[in-house]
Design a protein around this motif. Structure first.
Motif, PDB file in Angstrom:
ATOM      1  N   MET A   1       0.848  -1.178   0.000  1.00 18.90           N
ATOM      2  CA  MET A   1       0.000   0.000   0.000  1.00 18.90           C
ATOM      3  C   MET A   1       0.889   1.235   0.000  1.00 18.90           C
ATOM      4  O   MET A   1       1.922   1.245   0.637  1.00 18.90           O
ATOM      5  CB  MET A   1      -0.902   0.002   1.222  1.00 18.90           C
ATOM      6  CG  MET A   1      -1.977  -1.042   1.125  1.00 18.90           C
ATOM      7  SD  MET A   1      -3.025  -1.226   2.592  1.00 18.90           S
ATOM      8  CE  MET A   1      -3.372   0.414   3.055  1.00 18.90           C
ATOM      9  N   PRO A   2       0.470   2.265  -0.679  1.00 20.61           N
ATOM     10  CA  PRO A   2       1.292   3.460  -0.700  1.00 20.61           C
ATOM     11  C   PRO A   2       1.340   4.122   0.664  1.00 20.61           C
ATOM     12  O   PRO A   2       0.423   4.010   1.464  1.00 20.61           O
ATOM     13  CB  PRO A   2       0.571   4.361  -1.718  1.00 20.61           C
ATOM     14  CG  PRO A   2      -0.827   3.870  -1.761  1.00 20.61           C
ATOM     15  CD  PRO A   2      -0.761   2.408  -1.445  1.00 20.61           C
ATOM     16  N   ASP A   3       2.463   4.810   0.910  1.00 17.47           N
ATOM     17  CA  ASP A   3       2.600   5.521   2.180  1.00 17.47           C
ATOM     18  C   ASP A   3       1.577   6.630   2.296  1.00 17.47           C
ATOM     19  O   ASP A   3       1.054   6.900   3.354  1.00 17.47           O
ATOM     20  CB  ASP A   3       3.998   6.115   2.313  1.00 17.47           C
ATOM     21  CG  ASP A   3       5.039   5.038   2.536  1.00 17.47           C
ATOM     22  OD1 ASP A   3       4.671   3.965   3.035  1.00 17.47           O
ATOM     23  OD2 ASP A   3       6.207   5.275   2.210  1.00 17.47           O
ATOM     24  N   LYS A   4       1.317   7.304   1.205  1.00 16.71           N
ATOM     25  CA  LYS A   4       0.375   8.422   1.218  1.00 16.71           C
ATOM     26  C   LYS A   4      -0.707   8.161   0.175  1.00 16.71           C
ATOM     27  O   LYS A   4      -0.456   7.597  -0.867  1.00 16.71           O
ATOM     28  CB  LYS A   4       1.079   9.733   0.858  1.00 16.71           C
ATOM     29  CG  LYS A   4       2.186  10.113   1.786  1.00 16.71           C
ATOM     30  CD  LYS A   4       1.671  10.992   2.850  1.00 16.71           C
ATOM     31  CE  LYS A   4       2.845  11.436   3.737  1.00 16.71           C
ATOM     32  NZ  LYS A   4       2.419  12.216   4.809  1.00 16.71           N
ATOM     33  N   SER A   5      -1.887   8.592   0.462  1.00 18.35           N
ATOM     34  CA  SER A   5      -2.989   8.509  -0.481  1.00 18.35           C
ATOM     35  C   SER A   5      -3.221   9.892  -1.059  1.00 18.35           C
ATOM     36  O   SER A   5      -3.023  10.902  -0.390  1.00 18.35           O
ATOM     37  CB  SER A   5      -4.254   8.031   0.232  1.00 18.35           C
ATOM     38  OG  SER A   5      -5.364   8.220  -0.594  1.00 18.35           O
ATOM     39  N   ARG A  16      -1.304  15.072  13.283  1.00 16.49           N
ATOM     40  CA  ARG A  16      -2.587  15.489  12.718  1.00 16.49           C
ATOM     41  C   ARG A  16      -3.030  14.550  11.603  1.00 16.49           C
ATOM     42  O   ARG A  16      -4.211  14.265  11.461  1.00 16.49           O
ATOM     43  CB  ARG A  16      -2.511  16.919  12.199  1.00 16.49           C
ATOM     44  CG  ARG A  16      -2.508  17.911  13.319  1.00 16.49           C
ATOM     45  CD  ARG A  16      -2.762  19.273  12.811  1.00 16.49           C
ATOM     46  NE  ARG A  16      -2.763  20.201  13.941  1.00 16.49           N
ATOM     47  CZ  ARG A  16      -3.226  21.410  13.874  1.00 16.49           C
ATOM     48  NH1 ARG A  16      -3.721  21.868  12.761  1.00 16.49           N
ATOM     49  NH2 ARG A  16      -3.187  22.182  14.930  1.00 16.49           N
ATOM     50  N   GLU A  17      -2.074  14.084  10.805  1.00 20.31           N
ATOM     51  CA  GLU A  17      -2.417  13.132   9.755  1.00 20.31           C
ATOM     52  C   GLU A  17      -2.926  11.831  10.379  1.00 20.31           C
ATOM     53  O   GLU A  17      -3.912  11.257   9.924  1.00 20.31           O
ATOM     54  CB  GLU A  17      -1.212  12.847   8.866  1.00 20.31           C
ATOM     55  CG  GLU A  17      -1.544  11.923   7.703  1.00 20.31           C
ATOM     56  CD  GLU A  17      -0.377  11.723   6.767  1.00 20.31           C
ATOM     57  OE1 GLU A  17      -0.277  10.616   6.213  1.00 20.31           O
ATOM     58  OE2 GLU A  17       0.420  12.655   6.584  1.00 20.31           O
ATOM     59  N   ALA A  18      -2.272  11.374  11.450  1.00 24.44           N
ATOM     60  CA  ALA A  18      -2.714  10.163  12.134  1.00 24.44           C
ATOM     61  C   ALA A  18      -4.120  10.348  12.691  1.00 24.44           C
ATOM     62  O   ALA A  18      -4.948   9.431  12.633  1.00 24.44           O
ATOM     63  CB  ALA A  18      -1.738   9.798  13.249  1.00 24.44           C
ATOM     64  N   ASP A  19      -4.401  11.543  13.221  1.00 26.53           N
ATOM     65  CA  ASP A  19      -5.748  11.825  13.726  1.00 26.53           C
ATOM     66  C   ASP A  19      -6.775  11.738  12.610  1.00 26.53           C
ATOM     67  O   ASP A  19      -7.889  11.274  12.821  1.00 26.53           O
ATOM     68  CB  ASP A  19      -5.808  13.214  14.372  1.00 26.53           C
ATOM     69  CG  ASP A  19      -5.086  13.270  15.698  1.00 26.53           C
ATOM     70  OD1 ASP A  19      -4.836  12.191  16.284  1.00 26.53           O
ATOM     71  OD2 ASP A  19      -4.769  14.389  16.144  1.00 26.53           O
ATOM     72  N   TRP A  20      -6.410  12.199  11.407  1.00 27.75           N
ATOM     73  CA  TRP A  20      -7.347  12.137  10.280  1.00 27.75           C
ATOM     74  C   TRP A  20      -7.732  10.693   9.985  1.00 27.75           C
ATOM     75  O   TRP A  20      -8.881  10.391   9.680  1.00 27.75           O
ATOM     76  CB  TRP A  20      -6.741  12.791   9.029  1.00 27.75           C
ATOM     77  CG  TRP A  20      -7.668  12.723   7.861  1.00 27.75           C
ATOM     78  CD1 TRP A  20      -8.701  13.572   7.592  1.00 27.75           C
ATOM     79  CD2 TRP A  20      -7.698  11.737   6.825  1.00 27.75           C
ATOM     80  NE1 TRP A  20      -9.350  13.181   6.446  1.00 27.75           N
ATOM     81  CE2 TRP A  20      -8.760  12.061   5.963  1.00 27.75           C
ATOM     82  CE3 TRP A  20      -6.934  10.621   6.542  1.00 27.75           C
ATOM     83  CZ2 TRP A  20      -9.063  11.304   4.832  1.00 27.75           C
ATOM     84  CZ3 TRP A  20      -7.244   9.870   5.416  1.00 27.75           C
ATOM     85  CH2 TRP A  20      -8.301  10.220   4.587  1.00 27.75           C
TER      86      TRP A  20
END
Length: 113
Positions: A1-5, A16-20
């Motif tokens: 899976m890609p690291d970022k979508s 904050r990204e983890a919270d999303w």
């Protein structure tokens, strides 16, 4: 899976990204990415080795793990006394009271069979 979508909003910090990813939208995005990677045969184990499409046992194990970890929001009525007891236990152990309730439900289901 890609690291970022491409659908993940840009965040100022990893926290904050983890919270999303904990939001309903983030969970749906993760499910879509998992399904796509499963279909394309591009799932990567934590050790970093790719799982080929023909590795059926590994794919089945990953699907079972995903089912065990998947959640669905529900609404249940809990007596106030039980809720207060869960809150006291949570305060004493340092976890959320919902975690205490989920653990109690899991333990009860294991005992029931």
């Amino acid at each position: 899976m890609p690291d970022k979508s491409t659908d993940v909003p840009r965040s100022r910090s990893e926290a904050r990204e983890a919270d999303w990813y904990q939001t309903p939208e983030g969970r749906r995005q993760t499910e879509r990415e998992f399904a796509r990677a499963l279909k394309e045969g591009t799932l990567i184990r934590s050790a970093g080795s790719k799982i080929t499409r023909t590795d059926q046992k590994a794919i089945e194990a990953l699907v079972e793990q995903a089912k065990r970890n998947a959640t669905r929001p529900i609404s249940i009525r809990v007596p106030i006394a039980d809720l207060e007891r869960a809150q006291r236990i949570a305060a004493a152990t340092g976890v959320g009271y919902q975690t205490v309730l989920k653990k109690a439900i899991r333990q009860g289901l294991k005992r029931a069979g």
